[in-house]
Design a protein around this motif. Structure first.
Motif, mmCIF file in Angstrom:
data_model
loop_
_atom_site.group_PDB
_atom_site.id
_atom_site.type_symbol
_atom_site.label_atom_id
_atom_site.label_comp_id
_atom_site.label_asym_id
_atom_site.label_seq_id
_atom_site.Cartn_x
_atom_site.Cartn_y
_atom_site.Cartn_z
ATOM 1 N N ALA A 37 27.945 17.317 32.751
ATOM 2 C CA ALA A 37 28.499 18.558 31.862
ATOM 3 C C ALA A 37 29.399 19.004 32.017
ATOM 4 O O ALA A 37 30.181 19.723 31.663
ATOM 5 C CB ALA A 37 26.950 18.985 32.806
ATOM 6 N N LYS A 38 29.974 18.731 33.459
ATOM 7 C CA LYS A 38 31.378 19.423 33.983
ATOM 8 C C LYS A 38 33.154 18.849 33.418
ATOM 9 O O LYS A 38 34.345 19.473 33.502
ATOM 10 C CB LYS A 38 31.740 19.402 35.365
ATOM 11 C CG LYS A 38 30.753 19.755 36.300
ATOM 12 C CD LYS A 38 31.083 19.359 38.134
ATOM 13 C CE LYS A 38 29.541 19.844 38.713
ATOM 14 N NZ LYS A 38 29.582 19.475 39.945
ATOM 15 N N SER A 39 32.400 17.813 32.228
ATOM 16 C CA SER A 39 33.597 17.466 31.392
ATOM 17 C C SER A 39 34.541 18.256 30.679
ATOM 18 O O SER A 39 33.916 18.911 30.466
ATOM 19 C CB SER A 39 33.276 15.642 30.177
ATOM 20 O OG SER A 39 34.383 15.787 30.494
ATOM 21 N N PRO A 40 35.693 18.618 31.039
ATOM 22 C CA PRO A 40 36.547 19.293 29.679
ATOM 23 C C PRO A 40 35.716 18.988 28.734
ATOM 24 O O PRO A 40 36.166 19.532 27.582
ATOM 25 C CB PRO A 40 37.664 18.847 29.831
ATOM 26 C CG PRO A 40 37.821 18.378 31.188
ATOM 27 C CD PRO A 40 36.476 17.003 31.682
ATOM 28 N N VAL A 41 35.750 17.161 28.128
ATOM 29 C CA VAL A 41 35.000 17.304 27.063
ATOM 30 C C VAL A 41 33.975 17.391 26.298
ATOM 31 O O VAL A 41 33.387 16.393 25.496
ATOM 32 C CB VAL A 41 35.908 16.235 26.411
ATOM 33 C CG1 VAL A 41 37.610 16.722 26.268
ATOM 34 C CG2 VAL A 41 35.605 14.577 26.807
ATOM 35 N N VAL A 42 33.094 17.736 27.268
ATOM 36 C CA VAL A 42 31.895 17.474 26.998
ATOM 37 C C VAL A 42 31.015 18.295 26.127
ATOM 38 O O VAL A 42 30.073 17.858 25.139
ATOM 39 C CB VAL A 42 30.650 18.177 28.188
ATOM 40 C CG1 VAL A 42 30.906 19.869 27.996
ATOM 41 C CG2 VAL A 42 29.838 18.054 28.530
ATOM 42 N N GLY A 43 31.662 19.640 25.641
ATOM 43 C CA GLY A 43 31.670 19.562 23.850
ATOM 44 C C GLY A 43 31.596 19.046 22.620
ATOM 45 O O GLY A 43 30.611 18.681 21.512
ATOM 46 N N ILE A 44 32.573 17.601 22.888
ATOM 47 C CA ILE A 44 32.351 16.638 21.573
ATOM 48 C C ILE A 44 30.995 15.736 21.661
ATOM 49 O O ILE A 44 30.344 15.564 21.275
ATOM 50 C CB ILE A 44 33.711 15.805 22.144
ATOM 51 C CG1 ILE A 44 33.343 14.951 20.501
ATOM 52 C CG2 ILE A 44 33.319 14.626 23.318
ATOM 53 C CD1 ILE A 44 34.187 15.936 19.333
ATOM 54 N N LEU A 45 30.478 16.185 23.084
ATOM 55 C CA LEU A 45 29.698 14.972 23.077
ATOM 56 C C LEU A 45 27.436 15.966 22.620
ATOM 57 O O LEU A 45 27.127 15.497 21.916
ATOM 58 C CB LEU A 45 28.358 14.669 24.695
ATOM 59 C CG LEU A 45 27.724 14.073 24.999
ATOM 60 C CD1 LEU A 45 27.616 13.191 26.187
ATOM 61 C CD2 LEU A 45 26.666 14.887 25.049
ATOM 62 N N ASP A 46 27.868 17.552 22.842
ATOM 63 C CA ASP A 46 27.213 18.091 22.287
ATOM 64 C C ASP A 46 27.377 18.108 20.901
ATOM 65 O O ASP A 46 26.270 18.025 20.403
ATOM 66 C CB ASP A 46 26.923 19.864 22.805
ATOM 67 C CG ASP A 46 27.438 19.871 24.513
ATOM 68 O OD1 ASP A 46 26.348 19.305 24.839
ATOM 69 O OD2 ASP A 46 28.010 20.658 24.506
ATOM 70 N N LEU A 47 28.310 17.688 20.425
ATOM 71 C CA LEU A 47 28.273 18.069 19.190
ATOM 72 C C LEU A 47 28.270 16.696 17.985
ATOM 73 O O LEU A 47 27.164 16.728 17.303
ATOM 74 C CB LEU A 47 29.925 18.086 18.775
ATOM 75 C CG LEU A 47 30.662 17.954 16.859
ATOM 76 C CD1 LEU A 47 29.664 18.512 16.402
ATOM 77 C CD2 LEU A 47 31.747 18.342 16.738
ATOM 78 N N ILE A 48 27.812 14.784 18.960
ATOM 79 C CA ILE A 48 27.553 14.334 18.474
ATOM 80 C C ILE A 48 26.068 13.722 18.518
ATOM 81 O O ILE A 48 25.592 13.412 17.878
ATOM 82 C CB ILE A 48 28.232 12.866 19.560
ATOM 83 C CG1 ILE A 48 30.198 12.776 19.155
ATOM 84 C CG2 ILE A 48 27.813 11.696 19.161
ATOM 85 C CD1 ILE A 48 30.409 12.028 20.074
ATOM 86 N N VAL A 49 25.798 14.318 19.653
ATOM 87 C CA VAL A 49 24.448 14.279 19.822
ATOM 88 C C VAL A 49 24.006 15.616 18.498
ATOM 89 O O VAL A 49 22.319 15.008 17.991
ATOM 90 C CB VAL A 49 23.525 14.698 21.251
ATOM 91 C CG1 VAL A 49 22.146 15.105 21.362
ATOM 92 C CG2 VAL A 49 24.352 13.898 22.277
ATOM 93 N N ARG A 50 24.141 16.243 18.724
ATOM 94 C CA ARG A 50 23.057 17.367 17.609
ATOM 95 C C ARG A 50 23.267 16.880 16.121
ATOM 96 O O ARG A 50 22.650 16.903 15.344
ATOM 97 C CB ARG A 50 23.435 18.968 17.386
ATOM 98 C CG ARG A 50 23.278 19.503 19.000
ATOM 99 C CD ARG A 50 22.052 19.354 19.307
ATOM 100 N NE ARG A 50 21.692 19.867 20.354
ATOM 101 C CZ ARG A 50 20.719 18.791 21.169
ATOM 102 N NH1 ARG A 50 20.409 18.089 20.839
ATOM 103 N NH2 ARG A 50 20.286 19.290 22.250
ATOM 104 N N ALA A 51 24.860 15.984 16.071
ATOM 105 C CA ALA A 51 24.749 15.602 14.637
ATOM 106 C C ALA A 51 24.272 14.313 14.533
ATOM 107 O O ALA A 51 23.645 14.259 13.252
ATOM 108 C CB ALA A 51 26.088 15.436 14.343
ATOM 109 N N ALA A 52 24.050 13.669 15.615
ATOM 110 C CA ALA A 52 22.979 12.249 15.289
ATOM 111 C C ALA A 52 21.855 12.501 14.882
ATOM 112 O O ALA A 52 20.832 11.302 14.360
ATOM 113 C CB ALA A 52 23.558 11.496 16.611
ATOM 114 N N GLU A 53 21.466 13.899 15.833
ATOM 115 C CA GLU A 53 19.813 14.345 15.161
ATOM 116 C C GLU A 53 19.910 14.817 14.147
ATOM 117 O O GLU A 53 18.798 15.145 13.239
ATOM 118 C CB GLU A 53 19.671 15.201 16.229
ATOM 119 C CG GLU A 53 19.369 14.826 17.056
ATOM 120 C CD GLU A 53 19.548 16.078 18.951
ATOM 121 O OE1 GLU A 53 19.106 15.330 20.011
ATOM 122 O OE2 GLU A 53 19.362 16.554 18.703
ATOM 123 N N GLY A 54 21.244 14.929 13.279
ATOM 124 C CA GLY A 54 20.997 15.866 12.172
ATOM 125 C C GLY A 54 20.487 17.270 11.650
ATOM 126 O O GLY A 54 20.042 17.541 10.804
#
Lengths: 144, 265
Positions: free
Chosen positions: B225-242
Protein backbone atom coordinates in the motif's frame (compact mmCIF):
# COMPACT_ATOMS: atom_id res chain seq x y z
CA UNK A 1 31.82 41.97 5.25
CA UNK A 2 30.35 38.48 5.22
CA UNK A 3 30.52 36.40 8.38
CA UNK A 4 31.19 33.35 6.24
CA UNK A 5 34.12 32.22 4.12
CA UNK A 6 33.99 32.92 0.37
CA UNK A 7 31.52 30.62 -1.35
CA UNK A 8 34.28 28.92 -3.38
CA UNK A 9 35.73 27.60 -0.14
CA UNK A 10 32.44 25.99 0.82
CA UNK A 11 31.29 24.24 -2.33
CA UNK A 12 33.14 21.87 -4.66
CA UNK A 13 32.17 23.71 -7.84
CA UNK A 14 34.75 25.62 -9.86
CA UNK A 15 34.96 28.25 -12.58
CA UNK A 16 31.73 29.38 -14.20
CA UNK A 17 29.75 26.69 -12.43
CA UNK A 18 29.96 28.63 -9.17
CA UNK A 19 26.59 30.34 -9.41
CA UNK A 20 26.18 31.55 -5.84
CA UNK A 21 27.72 34.81 -4.68
CA UNK A 22 27.56 34.45 -0.96
CA UNK A 23 26.33 32.45 2.01
CA UNK A 24 24.14 34.81 4.05
CA UNK A 25 22.78 32.72 6.90
CA UNK A 26 23.62 29.36 8.35
CA UNK A 27 22.57 27.11 11.17
CA UNK A 28 22.92 23.36 11.30
CA UNK A 29 20.75 21.90 8.56
CA UNK A 30 19.62 25.27 7.22
CA UNK A 31 21.17 27.95 5.00
CA UNK A 32 20.36 31.00 2.88
CA UNK A 33 22.54 32.03 -0.06
CA UNK A 34 22.42 34.79 -2.63
CA UNK A 35 22.88 34.77 -6.40
CA UNK A 36 22.76 37.68 -8.82
CA UNK A 37 21.86 36.62 -12.35
CA UNK A 38 24.57 37.80 -14.71
CA UNK A 39 24.95 37.84 -18.47
CA UNK A 40 27.11 34.92 -19.60
CA UNK A 41 26.20 32.70 -16.65
CA UNK A 42 25.39 29.06 -17.40
CA UNK A 43 21.64 28.60 -18.01
CA UNK A 44 21.12 32.27 -18.96
CA UNK A 45 19.52 32.68 -22.37
CA UNK A 46 18.03 35.83 -23.87
CA UNK A 47 18.83 37.67 -20.62
CA UNK A 48 16.75 35.22 -18.57
CA UNK A 49 17.29 32.16 -16.45
CA UNK A 50 14.41 29.71 -16.71
CA UNK A 51 13.09 28.71 -13.30
CA UNK A 52 13.80 25.03 -13.98
CA UNK A 53 17.51 25.92 -13.86
CA UNK A 54 17.07 27.19 -10.30
CA UNK A 55 17.52 23.58 -9.21
CA UNK A 56 21.28 24.09 -9.63
CA UNK A 57 21.69 27.09 -7.26
CA UNK A 58 19.34 25.31 -4.85
CA UNK A 59 21.71 22.34 -4.86
CA UNK A 60 24.71 24.65 -4.50
CA UNK A 61 23.05 26.18 -1.43
CA UNK A 62 22.71 22.67 0.02
CA UNK A 63 26.40 22.16 -0.79
CA UNK A 64 27.23 25.41 1.02
CA UNK A 65 25.11 24.36 4.00
CA UNK A 66 26.96 21.04 4.29
CA UNK A 67 30.25 22.64 3.29
CA UNK A 68 30.13 25.17 6.11
CA UNK A 69 29.18 22.39 8.52
CA UNK A 70 32.34 20.53 7.42
CA UNK A 71 34.41 23.75 7.46
CA UNK A 72 33.44 24.40 11.09
CA UNK A 73 34.47 20.85 11.94
CA UNK A 74 37.85 21.37 10.28
CA UNK A 75 37.03 19.09 7.35
CA UNK A 76 37.32 19.85 3.64
CA UNK A 77 34.67 20.64 1.08
CA UNK A 78 32.32 17.76 0.39
CA UNK A 79 31.23 16.65 -3.06
CA UNK A 80 27.63 15.90 -3.78
CA UNK A 81 25.11 15.36 -6.48
CA UNK A 82 21.37 15.59 -6.95
CA UNK A 83 19.99 12.10 -7.24
CA UNK A 84 16.32 12.95 -7.18
CA UNK A 85 13.72 15.71 -7.07
CA UNK A 86 10.76 14.47 -5.06
CA UNK A 87 8.94 17.61 -6.10
CA UNK A 88 9.68 20.74 -8.09
CA UNK A 89 7.09 23.48 -8.35
CA UNK A 90 7.56 26.55 -10.50
CA UNK A 91 5.59 29.71 -9.74
CA UNK A 92 7.35 32.16 -12.08
CA UNK A 93 8.62 31.16 -15.51
CA UNK A 94 11.99 32.89 -15.35
CA UNK A 95 14.15 35.49 -13.63
CA UNK A 96 15.94 38.27 -15.51
CA UNK A 97 19.59 39.27 -15.69
CA UNK A 98 20.33 41.71 -12.88
CA UNK A 99 17.88 40.18 -10.44
CA UNK A 100 19.20 39.07 -7.09
CA UNK A 101 17.72 35.80 -5.88
CA UNK A 102 17.76 34.18 -2.46
CA UNK A 103 17.89 30.43 -1.93
CA UNK A 104 16.74 28.97 1.34
CA UNK A 105 17.32 25.31 2.11
CA UNK A 106 16.48 23.24 5.15
CA UNK A 107 17.22 19.62 5.84
CA UNK A 108 14.19 17.38 6.19
CA UNK A 109 16.32 14.39 7.12
CA UNK A 110 19.76 13.13 6.33
CA UNK A 111 22.46 10.57 6.93
CA UNK A 112 26.19 10.53 6.35
CA UNK A 113 25.67 9.93 2.63
CA UNK A 114 22.14 11.07 1.76
CA UNK A 115 20.09 14.14 2.55
CA UNK A 116 16.63 15.36 1.71
CA UNK A 117 16.34 19.15 1.60
CA UNK A 118 13.38 21.44 1.21
CA UNK A 119 14.49 24.30 -1.08
CA UNK A 120 12.95 27.63 -2.06
CA UNK A 121 14.04 30.31 -4.52
CA UNK A 122 12.76 33.86 -3.98
CA UNK A 123 13.33 37.15 -5.74
CA UNK A 124 14.31 40.45 -4.11
CA UNK A 125 10.69 41.13 -3.16
CA UNK A 126 10.41 37.77 -1.40
CA UNK A 127 8.23 36.47 -4.22
CA UNK A 128 8.45 32.69 -4.48
CA UNK A 129 9.85 31.58 -7.86
CA UNK A 130 10.23 27.85 -7.27
CA UNK A 131 10.13 25.26 -4.54
CA UNK A 132 11.63 21.80 -4.49
CA UNK A 133 12.40 18.79 -2.37
CA UNK A 134 15.76 17.48 -3.44
CA UNK A 135 17.58 14.29 -2.54
CA UNK A 136 21.35 14.57 -2.60
CA UNK A 137 24.19 12.11 -2.24
CA UNK A 138 27.30 13.53 -0.58
CA UNK A 139 30.72 12.37 0.45
CA UNK A 140 34.23 13.51 1.10
CA UNK A 141 36.08 14.76 -1.95
CA UNK A 142 37.76 11.74 -3.56
CA UNK A 143 41.56 11.71 -3.79
CA UNK A 144 42.98 13.35 -6.93
CA UNK B 1 -14.89 14.00 -17.28
CA UNK B 2 -14.88 14.55 -21.01
CA UNK B 3 -12.66 15.46 -23.86
CA UNK B 4 -9.80 13.17 -22.88
CA UNK B 5 -8.33 10.40 -24.99
CA UNK B 6 -9.53 6.88 -24.44
CA UNK B 7 -7.95 3.46 -24.92
CA UNK B 8 -9.12 -0.13 -24.54
CA UNK B 9 -7.55 -2.52 -22.04
CA UNK B 10 -6.54 -5.78 -23.72
CA UNK B 11 -4.05 -7.32 -21.31
CA UNK B 12 -2.86 -7.16 -17.70
CA UNK B 13 0.19 -8.35 -15.80
CA UNK B 14 1.37 -8.24 -12.19
CA UNK B 15 4.33 -9.28 -10.10
CA UNK B 16 4.89 -8.96 -6.36
CA UNK B 17 7.25 -10.83 -4.07
CA UNK B 18 4.43 -13.20 -3.06
CA UNK B 19 2.48 -13.21 -6.33
CA UNK B 20 4.47 -14.09 -9.45
CA UNK B 21 1.49 -13.34 -11.70
CA UNK B 22 -1.91 -11.63 -11.67
CA UNK B 23 -3.90 -14.84 -11.31
CA UNK B 24 -2.25 -15.70 -8.00
CA UNK B 25 -3.06 -12.22 -6.69
CA UNK B 26 -6.69 -12.35 -7.79
CA UNK B 27 -7.16 -15.79 -6.23
CA UNK B 28 -5.42 -14.56 -3.08
CA UNK B 29 -2.92 -17.40 -3.23
CA UNK B 30 0.32 -15.85 -2.03
CA UNK B 31 3.48 -17.93 -1.96
CA UNK B 32 4.67 -18.76 1.55
CA UNK B 33 8.12 -17.35 0.87
CA UNK B 34 8.92 -14.25 -1.15
CA UNK B 35 10.35 -15.07 -4.56
CA UNK B 36 12.50 -13.02 -6.88
CA UNK B 37 11.09 -12.25 -10.32
CA UNK B 38 12.30 -14.66 -12.97
CA UNK B 39 12.95 -12.15 -15.74
CA UNK B 40 12.15 -14.99 -18.10
CA UNK B 41 11.05 -12.55 -20.80
CA UNK B 42 14.64 -11.34 -21.01
CA UNK B 43 17.24 -13.23 -22.99
CA UNK B 44 19.86 -15.05 -20.91
CA UNK B 45 22.61 -12.51 -21.34
CA UNK B 46 20.33 -9.57 -20.51
CA UNK B 47 18.79 -11.42 -17.57
CA UNK B 48 22.20 -11.91 -15.97
CA UNK B 49 22.76 -8.18 -15.69
CA UNK B 50 19.16 -7.21 -14.92
CA UNK B 51 18.25 -5.96 -11.43
CA UNK B 52 15.27 -7.21 -9.45
CA UNK B 53 13.32 -4.16 -10.59
CA UNK B 54 14.01 -4.78 -14.28
CA UNK B 55 13.17 -8.48 -13.93
CA UNK B 56 9.88 -7.65 -12.18
CA UNK B 57 9.02 -5.18 -14.92
CA UNK B 58 9.89 -7.74 -17.56
CA UNK B 59 7.66 -10.35 -15.88
CA UNK B 60 4.64 -8.05 -15.63
CA UNK B 61 5.23 -6.76 -19.16
CA UNK B 62 5.45 -10.30 -20.57
CA UNK B 63 2.21 -11.32 -18.87
CA UNK B 64 0.32 -8.34 -20.28
CA UNK B 65 1.89 -8.82 -23.71
CA UNK B 66 0.91 -12.47 -23.78
CA UNK B 67 -2.65 -11.77 -22.60
CA UNK B 68 -3.05 -9.09 -25.26
CA UNK B 69 -1.33 -11.13 -28.00
CA UNK B 70 0.50 -8.05 -29.22
CA UNK B 71 3.59 -8.09 -31.40
CA UNK B 72 6.67 -7.83 -29.11
CA UNK B 73 8.70 -6.30 -31.94
CA UNK B 74 6.43 -3.31 -32.53
CA UNK B 75 4.40 -2.63 -29.38
CA UNK B 76 5.12 0.75 -27.74
CA UNK B 77 6.18 0.68 -24.10
CA UNK B 78 6.09 3.11 -21.21
CA UNK B 79 8.04 2.11 -18.11
CA UNK B 80 7.14 4.11 -15.02
CA UNK B 81 8.92 4.13 -11.68
CA UNK B 82 9.25 6.80 -9.01
CA UNK B 83 12.77 5.85 -7.99
CA UNK B 84 13.88 3.55 -10.79
CA UNK B 85 17.15 1.71 -10.24
CA UNK B 86 17.95 3.64 -7.06
CA UNK B 87 19.69 0.75 -5.25
CA UNK B 88 22.08 0.17 -8.14
CA UNK B 89 22.79 3.89 -8.42
CA UNK B 90 23.47 4.26 -4.70
CA UNK B 91 25.83 1.30 -4.65
CA UNK B 92 27.74 2.81 -7.58
CA UNK B 93 27.97 6.17 -5.82
CA UNK B 94 29.31 4.38 -2.73
CA UNK B 95 31.93 2.69 -4.90
CA UNK B 96 32.94 6.00 -6.43
CA UNK B 97 32.98 8.20 -3.35
CA UNK B 98 33.32 5.97 -0.30
CA UNK B 99 35.16 2.77 -1.06
CA UNK B 100 36.94 4.30 -4.08
CA UNK B 101 36.62 1.11 -6.11
CA UNK B 102 36.60 1.01 -9.89
CA UNK B 103 33.06 1.30 -11.20
CA UNK B 104 31.75 -1.41 -13.50
CA UNK B 105 30.58 0.04 -16.83
CA UNK B 106 27.98 -2.75 -16.98
CA UNK B 107 26.49 -1.71 -13.65
CA UNK B 108 26.52 1.92 -14.75
CA UNK B 109 24.45 1.01 -17.79
CA UNK B 110 21.88 -0.67 -15.53
CA UNK B 111 21.73 2.15 -12.98
CA UNK B 112 19.74 4.62 -15.06
CA UNK B 113 16.01 5.26 -14.97
CA UNK B 114 15.40 3.80 -18.42
CA UNK B 115 17.23 0.52 -17.77
CA UNK B 116 14.10 -1.63 -18.06
CA UNK B 117 12.99 0.28 -21.14
CA UNK B 118 16.31 -0.52 -22.80
CA UNK B 119 16.77 -4.11 -21.66
CA UNK B 120 13.20 -5.23 -22.34
CA UNK B 121 13.16 -3.67 -25.80
CA UNK B 122 16.60 -5.08 -26.70
CA UNK B 123 15.60 -8.51 -25.46
CA UNK B 124 12.33 -8.46 -27.40
CA UNK B 125 13.98 -7.04 -30.55
CA UNK B 126 11.48 -4.24 -30.22
CA UNK B 127 11.71 -1.43 -32.77
CA UNK B 128 8.74 0.53 -31.41
CA UNK B 129 8.49 3.57 -29.21
CA UNK B 130 9.77 3.20 -25.66
CA UNK B 131 10.22 5.66 -22.83
CA UNK B 132 10.59 5.89 -19.06
CA UNK B 133 8.77 8.11 -16.61
CA UNK B 134 9.17 9.03 -12.96
CA UNK B 135 6.50 11.14 -11.26
CA UNK B 136 6.45 10.10 -7.60
CA UNK B 137 2.93 8.96 -6.63
CA UNK B 138 1.62 10.20 -9.99
CA UNK B 139 3.81 7.74 -11.88
CA UNK B 140 0.89 5.46 -12.89
CA UNK B 141 -1.21 8.44 -14.03
CA UNK B 142 1.61 10.03 -16.01
CA UNK B 143 2.49 6.68 -17.60
CA UNK B 144 -1.11 6.30 -18.75
CA UNK B 145 -1.08 9.88 -20.08
CA UNK B 146 2.07 9.15 -22.08
CA UNK B 147 0.66 5.90 -23.45
CA UNK B 148 -2.64 7.53 -24.46
CA UNK B 149 -0.69 10.14 -26.39
CA UNK B 150 1.35 7.50 -28.20
CA UNK B 151 -1.71 5.37 -29.00
CA UNK B 152 -3.61 8.28 -30.49
CA UNK B 153 -0.68 9.95 -32.23
CA UNK B 154 0.68 6.77 -33.85
CA UNK B 155 -2.30 4.39 -33.75
CA UNK B 156 -0.10 1.78 -32.12
CA UNK B 157 -0.76 -0.52 -29.16
CA UNK B 158 1.15 0.34 -25.99
CA UNK B 159 2.03 -1.42 -22.76
CA UNK B 160 2.40 0.59 -19.57
CA UNK B 161 4.56 -1.04 -16.94
CA UNK B 162 4.87 0.64 -13.54
CA UNK B 163 7.14 -0.80 -10.88
CA UNK B 164 9.09 -0.04 -7.75
CA UNK B 165 11.77 -2.14 -6.12
CA UNK B 166 11.60 -2.57 -2.36
CA UNK B 167 12.35 0.86 -0.86
CA UNK B 168 16.12 1.40 -0.60
CA UNK B 169 16.82 1.59 3.15
CA UNK B 170 19.14 4.58 3.11
CA UNK B 171 16.94 6.58 0.79
CA UNK B 172 13.50 6.12 2.30
CA UNK B 173 12.69 6.40 6.03
CA UNK B 174 11.65 3.12 7.60
CA UNK B 175 8.05 4.15 8.24
CA UNK B 176 7.55 4.64 4.49
CA UNK B 177 9.19 1.41 3.35
CA UNK B 178 7.34 -0.41 0.61
CA UNK B 179 7.65 -3.80 -1.07
CA UNK B 180 8.47 -4.83 -4.63
CA UNK B 181 5.58 -4.31 -7.04
CA UNK B 182 5.29 -4.35 -10.84
CA UNK B 183 2.09 -4.00 -12.84
CA UNK B 184 1.45 -3.80 -16.56
CA UNK B 185 -1.54 -2.78 -18.67
CA UNK B 186 -1.76 -3.38 -22.42
CA UNK B 187 -3.76 -0.72 -24.25
CA UNK B 188 -4.93 -0.31 -27.84
CA UNK B 189 -6.88 2.30 -29.75
CA UNK B 190 -10.61 1.79 -28.99
CA UNK B 191 -11.36 1.15 -32.66
CA UNK B 192 -8.82 -1.69 -32.72
CA UNK B 193 -10.27 -3.48 -29.69
CA UNK B 194 -13.07 -5.97 -29.23
CA UNK B 195 -16.32 -4.26 -28.29
CA UNK B 196 -16.29 -6.03 -24.93
CA UNK B 197 -12.91 -4.61 -23.88
CA UNK B 198 -12.99 -2.13 -21.00
CA UNK B 199 -12.31 1.48 -21.98
CA UNK B 200 -9.92 3.60 -19.96
CA UNK B 201 -9.70 7.36 -19.68
CA UNK B 202 -7.55 9.56 -17.45
CA UNK B 203 -8.90 12.58 -15.61
CA UNK B 204 -7.89 14.89 -12.78
CA UNK B 205 -9.56 14.27 -9.45
CA UNK B 206 -11.50 17.52 -9.44
CA UNK B 207 -14.27 18.82 -7.25
CA UNK B 208 -16.90 17.44 -9.58
CA UNK B 209 -15.94 13.91 -8.58
CA UNK B 210 -17.66 12.62 -5.50
CA UNK B 211 -15.01 10.70 -3.52
CA UNK B 212 -17.73 8.25 -2.54
CA UNK B 213 -18.11 7.32 -6.20
CA UNK B 214 -14.56 5.96 -6.42
CA UNK B 215 -14.02 2.23 -6.66
CA UNK B 216 -12.37 1.00 -3.50
CA UNK B 217 -8.62 0.35 -3.62
CA UNK B 218 -7.49 -3.28 -3.81
CA UNK B 219 -6.78 -5.12 -0.58
CA UNK B 220 -3.02 -5.30 -0.25
CA UNK B 221 -0.41 -5.67 2.46
CA UNK B 222 0.70 -2.53 4.30
CA UNK B 223 4.05 -2.71 2.50
CA UNK B 224 2.44 -2.77 -0.95
CA UNK B 225 0.00 0.00 0.00
CA UNK B 226 2.96 2.34 0.57
CA UNK B 227 4.40 1.81 -2.91
CA UNK B 228 4.38 4.96 -5.07
CA UNK B 229 2.95 2.82 -7.89
CA UNK B 230 0.23 1.02 -5.92
CA UNK B 231 -2.30 2.85 -8.11
CA UNK B 232 -1.41 0.63 -11.05
CA UNK B 233 -2.28 -2.41 -8.93
CA UNK B 234 -5.65 -0.86 -8.00
CA UNK B 235 -6.35 -0.26 -11.68
CA UNK B 236 -5.26 -3.76 -12.71
CA UNK B 237 -7.38 -5.48 -10.06
CA UNK B 238 -10.54 -3.53 -10.88
CA UNK B 239 -9.99 -3.95 -14.61
CA UNK B 240 -9.47 -7.70 -14.16
CA UNK B 241 -12.80 -7.82 -12.32
CA UNK B 242 -14.43 -5.98 -15.23
CA UNK B 243 -15.61 -3.22 -12.93
CA UNK B 244 -16.85 0.12 -14.25
CA UNK B 245 -16.15 3.33 -12.36
CA UNK B 246 -13.32 5.55 -11.21
CA UNK B 247 -10.04 4.29 -9.80
CA UNK B 248 -7.86 6.77 -7.94
CA UNK B 249 -4.31 6.27 -9.18
CA UNK B 250 -2.32 7.69 -6.26
CA UNK B 251 -4.24 6.65 -3.12
CA UNK B 252 -4.44 10.31 -2.18
CA UNK B 253 -0.69 10.89 -2.09
CA UNK B 254 -0.15 12.53 -5.47
CA UNK B 255 -1.75 15.38 -7.35
CA UNK B 256 -4.92 13.40 -7.82
CA UNK B 257 -5.71 11.56 -11.04
CA UNK B 258 -8.34 8.94 -11.67
CA UNK B 259 -8.76 6.30 -14.33
CA UNK B 260 -12.29 5.93 -15.59
CA UNK B 261 -13.22 2.38 -16.56
CA UNK B 262 -16.30 1.73 -18.65
CA UNK B 263 -17.51 -1.02 -20.89
CA UNK B 264 -17.25 -0.62 -24.64
CA UNK B 265 -20.35 0.14 -26.66
Amino acid sequence: MSAFPPIRELIPHAGRMVLLDELLEWEEGRAIAKMRIREGMPFVKAKKMDSIALMEPMAQTVAACLGYEAYRGGAGVRVGMIIGARSFEIFEEAAAVGEELLFEVSRIRGSESLSHFSCAAKDGEARLLAEATLTLFHAEKPPE
Amino acid sequence: MNGSFEAAIVGLGLHTAHHPALDSFLKDEPSAEPALPSGSALDKRTRRRASTLTRAMADAYAEALSAAQLDPETVATVFGSALGEASTMLSLLDQMFRTHEPVSPMRFVTSVHNTASGLVSISGKNRGFTTSIGADFDTPAMSILEALGVIHAHRTPAIICCAEEGAPEDLVPEEYHWALLAGAVALVHPEDAPASALRLRLAPMDEAIDPASLLEPAKVSAALAKSPVVGILDLIVRAAEGREGLVRLDRGKGRGFVAELRRGA
